[in-house]
Design an enzyme around this catalytic site. Structure first.
Site, PDB file in Angstrom:
ATOM      1  N   SER A 120       0.828  -1.194   0.000  1.00  0.00           N
ATOM      2  CA  SER A 120       0.000   0.000   0.000  1.00  0.00           C
ATOM      3  C   SER A 120       0.877   1.265   0.000  1.00  0.00           C
ATOM      4  O   SER A 120       1.613   1.503  -0.954  1.00  0.00           O
ATOM      5  CB  SER A 120      -0.971  -0.051   1.181  1.00  0.00           C
ATOM      6  OG  SER A 120      -1.998   0.906   1.042  1.00  0.00           O
ATOM      7  N   ASP A 174      -9.870  -4.837  -4.259  1.00  0.00           N
ATOM      8  CA  ASP A 174      -9.270  -3.786  -3.421  1.00  0.00           C
ATOM      9  C   ASP A 174     -10.105  -2.520  -3.508  1.00  0.00           C
ATOM     10  O   ASP A 174     -10.270  -1.943  -4.585  1.00  0.00           O
ATOM     11  CB  ASP A 174      -7.832  -3.516  -3.902  1.00  0.00           C
ATOM     12  CG  ASP A 174      -7.017  -2.711  -2.906  1.00  0.00           C
ATOM     13  OD1 ASP A 174      -7.587  -1.856  -2.210  1.00  0.00           O
ATOM     14  OD2 ASP A 174      -5.800  -2.946  -2.824  1.00  0.00           O
ATOM     15  N   HIS A 205      -7.942  -5.474  -0.045  1.00  0.00           N
ATOM     16  CA  HIS A 205      -6.682  -4.766   0.216  1.00  0.00           C
ATOM     17  C   HIS A 205      -5.910  -5.552   1.285  1.00  0.00           C
ATOM     18  O   HIS A 205      -5.938  -5.216   2.466  1.00  0.00           O
ATOM     19  CB  HIS A 205      -6.983  -3.345   0.697  1.00  0.00           C
ATOM     20  CG  HIS A 205      -5.793  -2.431   0.705  1.00  0.00           C
ATOM     21  ND1 HIS A 205      -5.097  -2.091  -0.433  1.00  0.00           N
ATOM     22  CD2 HIS A 205      -5.181  -1.772   1.727  1.00  0.00           C
ATOM     23  CE1 HIS A 205      -4.112  -1.268  -0.118  1.00  0.00           C
ATOM     24  NE2 HIS A 205      -4.134  -1.063   1.177  1.00  0.00           N
TER      25      HIS A 205
END
Length: 226
Positions: A120, A174, A205
């Site tokens: 991320s 996601d 995610h």
């Protein structure tokens, strides 16, 4: 070189005298502990001894979370992620990660045996730092993230890492970093001539077991090549 103190880190080594390193950056609101358990899940048979380094980002107010203070590599100013970017924060964290690379080099691990990895926000920092780093790195592992400061990348990128292998993985479900944001990053990097190994998974995610298998195969390949 930055005069800032080194970031605090957690280290896990697979041998007493590692000859390779993986510097793995966490996501927004997490810390270095987040991916420590992953080391046990990776099949590293045949790899050189690896020192995994898991740094903790500094705690800062995050705009998208109403200014709540949490560990973050840079501020997030909007859901789109790239229309308005915290350029100062990105560049400041880049210098902190440069320091960690330089520490590994000082400890005897050459740059070409060092992998940058991240999830991320940590993925964004992997690309922000790795594409600009002046020495050849072993590889960039980019999980569930995107390319920040994309318009400046073509002019700021380092010749040393134009052929460095890049592993990109993303979840089709996601809802934090949307798939189209990751695909746009992949496409730009492809246009710039980078060696992208792209994977997508049926996951949100997060990470999944199939992804861990693919990471293991990729790490073996790039570290053996290094």
């Amino acid at each position: 070189m930055s005069t800032l103190p080194l970031l605090e880190t957690i280290e896990v080594s697979t041998s007493e005298e590692p000859t390779a390193a993986v510097i793995w950056m966490h996501g927004l609101g997490a810390d270095g502990n987040d991916f420590v358990p992953i080391v046990r899940e990776l099949d590293l048979a045949g790899c050189p001894g690896i020192r995994f380094v898991f740094p903790h980002a500094e705690a800062i107010p995050v705009t998208i979370n109403n200014g709540y203070v949490m560990r973050a590599w840079y501020d997030i100013l909007g859901m789109d992620l790239v229309k308005r970017e915290d350029e100062n924060g990105l560049r400041a964290s880049q210098l902190r990660i440069d320091q960690l690379i330089e520490r590994e080099i000082a400890r005897g691990i050459p740059a070409e045996n060092i992998v940058l990895a991240g999830f991320s926000q940590g993925c964004a920092m992997t690309l922000q730092t790795g594409l600009r780093y002046p020495q050849k790195l072993a590889g960039l592992m980019c999980l569930s993230g995107y390319l920040p400061l994309a318009t400046s990348t073509p002019t700021e990128r380092s010749n040393a890492n134009r052929h460095t292998p890049i592993f990109m993985a993303h979840g089709r479900g996601d809802n934090v970093v949307l798939m189209n944001r990751a695909e746009a990053s992949r496409d730009l990097l492809n246009e710039l001539g980078y060696d992208i190994e792209w994977h997508e998974y049926m996951m949100p995610h997060s990470v999944c077991a199939e992804e861990m298998d693919d990471i293991s195969v990729w790490l073996k390949r790039v570290l053996k090549a290094a």
